[in-house]
Design a protein around this motif. Structure first.
Motif, PDB file in Angstrom:
ATOM      1  N   GLU A  25       0.813  -1.205   0.000  1.00 17.60           N
ATOM      2  CA  GLU A  25       0.000   0.000   0.000  1.00 17.60           C
ATOM      3  C   GLU A  25       0.852   1.263   0.000  1.00 17.60           C
ATOM      4  O   GLU A  25       0.379   2.319  -0.409  1.00 17.60           O
ATOM      5  CB  GLU A  25      -0.924   0.006   1.221  1.00 17.60           C
ATOM      6  N   ASP A  26       2.055   1.163   0.470  1.00 16.96           N
ATOM      7  CA  ASP A  26       2.949   2.308   0.496  1.00 16.96           C
ATOM      8  C   ASP A  26       3.388   2.647  -0.927  1.00 16.96           C
ATOM      9  O   ASP A  26       3.724   1.756  -1.711  1.00 16.96           O
ATOM     10  CB  ASP A  26       4.173   1.997   1.354  1.00 16.96           C
TER      11      ASP A  26
ATOM     12  N   ARG B 156       7.187  10.012  -3.267  1.00 15.84           N
ATOM     13  CA  ARG B 156       7.412   8.705  -2.651  1.00 15.84           C
ATOM     14  C   ARG B 156       7.488   7.616  -3.716  1.00 15.84           C
ATOM     15  O   ARG B 156       8.246   6.656  -3.580  1.00 15.84           O
ATOM     16  CB  ARG B 156       6.302   8.420  -1.649  1.00 15.84           C
ATOM     17  N   TYR B 157       6.699   7.773  -4.787  1.00 15.84           N
ATOM     18  CA  TYR B 157       6.847   6.828  -5.890  1.00 15.84           C
ATOM     19  C   TYR B 157       8.239   6.952  -6.506  1.00 15.84           C
ATOM     20  O   TYR B 157       8.887   5.952  -6.830  1.00 15.84           O
ATOM     21  CB  TYR B 157       5.780   7.090  -6.951  1.00 15.84           C
TER      22      TYR B 157
ATOM     23  N   PHE C  55      11.223   4.240  -7.017  1.00 15.29           N
ATOM     24  CA  PHE C  55      11.893   3.958  -8.291  1.00 15.29           C
ATOM     25  C   PHE C  55      13.414   4.067  -8.150  1.00 15.29           C
ATOM     26  O   PHE C  55      14.159   3.281  -8.738  1.00 15.29           O
ATOM     27  CB  PHE C  55      11.387   4.914  -9.374  1.00 15.29           C
ATOM     28  N   VAL C  56      13.861   5.062  -7.381  1.00 15.51           N
ATOM     29  CA  VAL C  56      15.302   5.214  -7.189  1.00 15.51           C
ATOM     30  C   VAL C  56      15.845   4.018  -6.405  1.00 15.51           C
ATOM     31  O   VAL C  56      16.920   3.477  -6.729  1.00 15.51           O
ATOM     32  CB  VAL C  56      15.611   6.531  -6.460  1.00 15.51           C
ATOM     33  N   HIS C  57      15.143   3.566  -5.370  1.00 18.42           N
ATOM     34  CA  HIS C  57      15.556   2.359  -4.647  1.00 18.42           C
ATOM     35  C   HIS C  57      15.546   1.145  -5.567  1.00 18.42           C
ATOM     36  O   HIS C  57      16.339   0.211  -5.366  1.00 18.42           O
ATOM     37  CB  HIS C  57      14.641   2.116  -3.455  1.00 18.42           C
ATOM     38  N   ALA C  58      14.673   1.155  -6.563  1.00 16.36           N
ATOM     39  CA  ALA C  58      14.595   0.020  -7.476  1.00 16.36           C
ATOM     40  C   ALA C  58      15.832  -0.110  -8.340  1.00 16.36           C
ATOM     41  O   ALA C  58      16.044  -1.162  -8.965  1.00 16.36           O
ATOM     42  CB  ALA C  58      13.354   0.149  -8.365  1.00 16.36           C
TER      43      ALA C  58
ATOM     44  N   THR D   7      10.318  17.860  -0.338  1.00 13.55           N
ATOM     45  CA  THR D   7      10.082  16.476   0.079  1.00 13.55           C
ATOM     46  C   THR D   7      10.807  15.500  -0.824  1.00 13.55           C
ATOM     47  O   THR D   7      11.382  14.499  -0.365  1.00 13.55           O
ATOM     48  CB  THR D   7       8.572  16.188   0.070  1.00 13.55           C
ATOM     49  N   LEU D   8      10.800  15.786  -2.119  1.00 18.16           N
ATOM     50  CA  LEU D   8      11.498  14.913  -3.065  1.00 18.16           C
ATOM     51  C   LEU D   8      13.001  14.889  -2.784  1.00 18.16           C
ATOM     52  O   LEU D   8      13.626  13.830  -2.712  1.00 18.16           O
ATOM     53  CB  LEU D   8      11.224  15.393  -4.499  1.00 18.16           C
TER      54      LEU D   8
END
Length: 1010
Positions: A774-775, A816-817, A821-824, A857-858
């Motif tokens: 859900e996050d 947050r999306y 994506f960056v963590h991906a 925030t980004l």
């Protein structure tokens, strides 16, 4: 934890009988001394009646103090009360030892520390005697490591007694206090006590030493309070400070005890110290645990002394008992050589204790005993001045480092001693005498003023001669206001702070610290090479090729050119292990690196082994070599109850780095890491596990012929383990996006190795299919995993990003999306272009009113959660965007460029006229190949009748299945389009064959199966 019993059975009757016979002859002598303090008792009785209006508790306290003094004075075994690091006590001790020449000296110090005292001659004082236990047996594990220290300075009565006993023939030194093991047996661990190092309050509430390293030389050890004398009644201490017009206890003691007793005779000194100890004891608040420990210590010491007297037959008149004044006024039944009580000493625990000497300092002693900053340095200065004034020859150990050699030779103790004269009342005269005001020593005060102004100028203060005059006059003024004619160092310190220190401190040190340095500074001791444990000596021996004086304090720069001097490689190994084991700053690398598979050919180090000598000595308590200590610590960390997979893998990496030459320890710890991984139920350490496994795999693949069995098992078990935890981690609120990304990184990065070891990819596909986060950040991670598995196309992923930007309700969560994506990029680095596109579309499509609020925030999200992945994103952006500013206006992003139209070969029925006899002959010659091709292409029509024209049938097939023909043309590399419309004649095929002979040859080979 076991504590000493409150009572014990009676000692052996034979021992008691022998003792009674020994002391029976002295009863008449003691009877004659009962009226020694009769006059003082009468005066105190009258004073109590006058102040309290009648007999009450005050009279009981005052008369009880006199009884305590009388009892201690009449004891046949002479008691010498002392105060910790008191120059007056040290001066009185030196005088008494030369006068009495005792044969046995009983000292209040842990009895298991006796073998270390002979090593003091190899050290420069101050040092501390230490008992250390890294592994405990019989105590709670969380107490480890256990440490007990007893600091010793030259200006202390204890050192005078030790030097006398060790350097005088036929003199025995006996330590009678509880052992280090009993210190912790009796410690309830739930109370606040000044015995704990550093827990005592600083006298003026300020941190006196800017370097915390000096105040922490004793670490977190429990300090043995030899002769500690300080009131435990807060109201009493406050009353004494207020009426004495002083700021802290150290100044009160210096003014009202040190100075009056400095020139007093032996009997006066003893009686005054007995009186002070009794006063503090009777006015103690009565903490049951503290009182019990104090009384048990006194029972312990008197029991040990009576045992020694009974075993050796020594006459108590030939002995001297050195203890704190607080314990000298004891009221326990075991007090005295003829005490009526008996005490049973509890056995020690199974803990193995190591003993040694560690460096100490004045600041460390002040922190341990709660003294005012600079008080021990001032005491050392007063000790030197008292020796010059009184011309008393102190005792020093032969060969003592840092002291002048004594010309006087110690002689053996004479066989006979003169009888001790009867004690007389010295308290009445001492208490009734008005305070002696020392005359002003103008030369000394002027020297202080000139020195402090000079030091202040060097420290950056704008001090002048006028400030020196102001400090001089203010010192005299403050001393007069406090009732003394001669300013003390504390008066001078207050005056200097008042006159020199203004609004701010320009340098590192304030004026108070400058005065402390000028008065003697924070003297730091050093343990000599011969007194170091084997490990410390081995370290210095192995670093000898560096040619540096590493035992001296301060930083030494070491340059290692390993390429030209291969013998320095061993020094490099030692330094890297010391860097791993010692505190930060002891061995700091300036140039050079040690990583898996990498070795530097040149290194530069900043070494401060002399400054961190205590830490190096404590390493020697754990083993005989640094390799052994490192191996023990790695095992201890790996097998700890709270050890995680990441910590065990760190131990594996350290074992490979520092203990190379065999994989025994690394394989053992790797097997332990596998066991810990399978028992974990959280993913908190997944990022660290991923980083360390990647490094270890890269190292083993380049340095070993085959992978170790443990790491293969680890990858196989980790693949199944993270597949099982993946659905839960996606929905768990405590699991962060970085941890989930690390799990996916492990699964995708180790997938090829895991599959080769027998893992099933279906397990990963099912785990991803069962994940429903859900996050927003985890949702983006799931999409990236689906793209990697092939269940989601990149075009569909781009469409979803466009839908997010088009939805006003989702726009605030878009950062947050993007974070997801960056963590991906960790598990799916091929998505870098999609991430750049997603960020660019956000900046290009959103208006400033929407973009600016979530831009911070980004940035904060990316910096906090994906700082290490930003370089990959930046490189991809640099590849996509134009490199010149002029080309930016005409530049079109790749994701907005029109897609090229697909090349379609229009099917047509007619062809150009050509010779197709070769093709027809080929088909007739190989019918089986054409049948197989027809089945492959899905053609159900059979062969045309023999009368039908071959070319016409082929054209009909091409017309019916144009897509198939296009695929075959692509396979053969034909790029021409279909011929223009015309009659379907065979020559067109012949023309095509003639135009592309290579393709025709390939086609023939394919059909012929060759």
């Amino acid at each position: 934890m076991s504590a000493a019993p409150e009572s014990a059975p009676v000692v052996r009757e034979s021992t008691r009988a022998a003792r009674e016979n020994t002391f029976a002859g002295r009863e008449n002598t003691f009877a004659g001394r009962e009226n020694t303090f009769a006059g003082l008792r009468g005066q105190l009785h009258e004073a109590a009646a006058a102040f309290a209006g009648g007999p009450d508790a005050l009279e009981g306290i005052l008369l009880g103090m006199v009884d305590d003094v009388d009892r201690a004075v009449r004891e046949p075994l002479e008691i010498f009360p002392v105060c910790h690091h008191s120059p007056a006590s040290a001066l009185a001790m030196a005088r008494r030892l030369r006068e009495k020449r005792p044969k046995v000296v009983y000292l209040e110090l842990c009895e298991d520390m006796a073998p270390l005292l002979t090593e003091l001659r190899n050290c420069r004082l101050p040092v501390a005697v230490q008992a250390f236990a890294s592994e405990v047996d019989g105590f709670p594990p969380e107490w480890a490591p256990l440490s007990v220290v007893a600091p010793i300075t030259e200006a202390s009565a204890e050192y005078q007694a030790i030097a006398y006993a060790l350097d005088t023939p036929d003199v025995e030194l006996v330590l009678v206090d509880r052992s280090s093991d009993h210190v912790f047996q009796w410690d309830s661990r739930g109370r606040s006590t000044p015995e704990a190092a550093g827990e005592g309050p600083d006298g003026d509430g300020t941190a006196a030493d800017e370097d915390a390293t000096e105040t922490a030389l004793h670490g977190e050890a429990v300090g043995v309070e030899i002769g500690d004398l300080r009131p435990r009644f807060a109201e009493l201490e406050e009353h004494l400070l207020r009426h004495g017009k002083v700021r802290h206890w150290s100044e009160w003691w210096h003014q009202y005890v040190e100075l009056p007793l400095g020139d007093g005779d032996h009997d006066t000194y003893r009686q005054v110290m007995f009186l002070i100890g009794s006063l503090f004891r009777r006015l103690a608040p009565g903490d049951p645990s503290r009182v019990r420990v104090d009384e048990d210590r006194e029972r312990y010491m008197w029991t040990r002394m009576r045992e020694h007297l009974a075993a050796t037959g020594t006459d108590p008149e030939d002995c001297l008992y050195v203890c704190g004044a607080f314990h000298a006024a004891s009221r326990v039944e075991e007090f005295g050589v003829a005490g009526s009580g008996a005490y049973e000493i509890s056995p020690r625990s199974a803990t193995t204790w190591q003993h040694g000497l560690i460096p100490s300092s004045h600041a460390a002693i002040e922190a341990q005993f709660g003294l005012a900053a600079g008080s021990v340095s001032i005491a050392a200065t007063e000790w030197a001045k008292s020796l010059r004034r009184t011309r008393v020859r102190p005792y020093r150990l032969a060969g003592q480092a840092g002291t002048k050699k004594s010309r006087a030779k110690q002689t053996a103790v004479p066989a006979t001693q003169a009888a001790r004269p009867a004690a007389t009342d010295r308290l009445s005269g001492f208490l009734g005498r008005p305070p002696v005001l020392d005359s002003l020593d103008e030369a000394e005060l002027l020297g202080w003023c000139v020195d402090i102004v000079s030091a202040a100028r060097r420290a950056g203060y704008l001090a002048s001669t006028a400030d020196a005059i102001a400090v001089f006059e203010t010192s005299i003024l403050l001393a007069g206001m406090r009732g003394r004619a001669k300013p003390t160092p504390y008066d001078f310190q207050d005056a200097a702070v008042t006159c020199i220190e203004k609004d701010a401190v320009p340098g590192r040190r304030d004026v108070r610290r400058l005065v402390e340095i000028m008065m003697g500074g924070d003297r730091v001791g050093q343990v000599g090479y011969d007194s170091l444990p084997p490990l410390a000596r081995d370290v210095h021996d192995r670093l000898e090729p560096l040619g540096l004086k590493l035992q001296q304090r301060g930083v030494r720069r070491a340059l290692l050119d390993i390429a030209s001097r291969p013998e320095l490689r061993d020094c490099s190994d030692v330094l890297w292990m010391l860097r791993r084991l010692l505190p930060q700053g002891a061995a700091r690398t300036v140039m050079g690196e040690r990583a898996l598979g990498e070795r530097s050919i040149q290194e530069s180090w900043d070494l401060a082994l002399g400054t961190h000598q205590r830490a190096l000595i404590e390493l020697g308590y754990e083993g005989v070599s640094i390799e052994q200590v490192l191996e023990q610590r790695l095992r201890r960390a790996a097998y700890a109850p709270q050890a995680t997979t990441a910590t065990v893998l760190e131990a594996v990496e350290d074992a490979t780095l520092y203990l190379g030459g065999g994989r025994r320890l690394a394989d053992e710890l790797g097997t332990r890491a596998l066991a810990v991984l399978t028992s974990e139920r959280s993913v908190d350490g997944a990022p660290e596990v991923l980083r360390r496994v990647r490094r270890l795999l890269a190292y083993y693949r380049t340095s070993e012929p085959v992978l170790p069995p443990w790491i293969e098992s680890f990858v196989k078990a980790g693949y199944a383990h993270y597949c099982t935890l993946l659905p839960t981690a996606f929905t768990d609120e405590d699991a962060t996006a970085g941890q989930v990304a690390a799990m996916l990184g492990f699964l995708f990065g180790m997938e090829s190795l895991a599959l080769s070891l027998g893992c099933d990819r279906t397990q990963l596909e099912l785990a991803v299919a069962q994940s429903h986060p859900e996050d927003p950040s985890k949702t983006a991670l799931l999409w990236a995993a689906q793209v990697q598995l092939g269940t989601l196309s990149r075009e569909r992923l781009r469409a979803r990003c466009d839908e997010l930007l088009a939805n006003p309700l989702v726009v605030p969560a878009y950062p947050r999306y993007l974070s997801g994506f960056v963590h991906a990029l960790e598990p799916v680095p091929g998505l870098a272009d999609v991430v750049v596109e997603a960020v660019s579309n956000a900046f290009g499509r959103l208006p400033d009113a929407v973009l600016l609020p979530w831009l911070p925030t980004l940035i904060g999200t990316l910096r906090a959660g994906a700082a290490d992945l930003a370089p990959l994103l930046i490189r991809e952006a640099g590849r996509i965007f134009p490199s010149r500013l002029a080309a930016l206006d005409a530049w079109v992003p790749p994701w907005r460029a029109p897609a090229p139209a697909p090349v379609r070969r229009a099917a047509q029925a007619a062809g150009q006229a050509a010779d197709v006899r070769r093709g027809a002959a080929l088909a007739a010659a190989h019918p089986a190949a054409f049948d197989a091709l027809a089945d492959l292409l899905g053609c159900t029509e059979g062969w045309a009748p023999a009368a039908a024209p071959a070319g016409t049938v082929g054209m009909a097939l091409l017309t019916a299945h144009p897509a198939t023909c296009d695929a075959v043309a692509d396979l053969l590399g034909c790029t021409e389009d279909w011929a223009s419309a015309g009659p379907p004649t065979a020559p067109a095929g012949a023309a095509l064959t003639a135009r592309h002979p290579d393709s025709a040859t390939a086609w023939e080979s394919l059909l012929a199966g060759t």
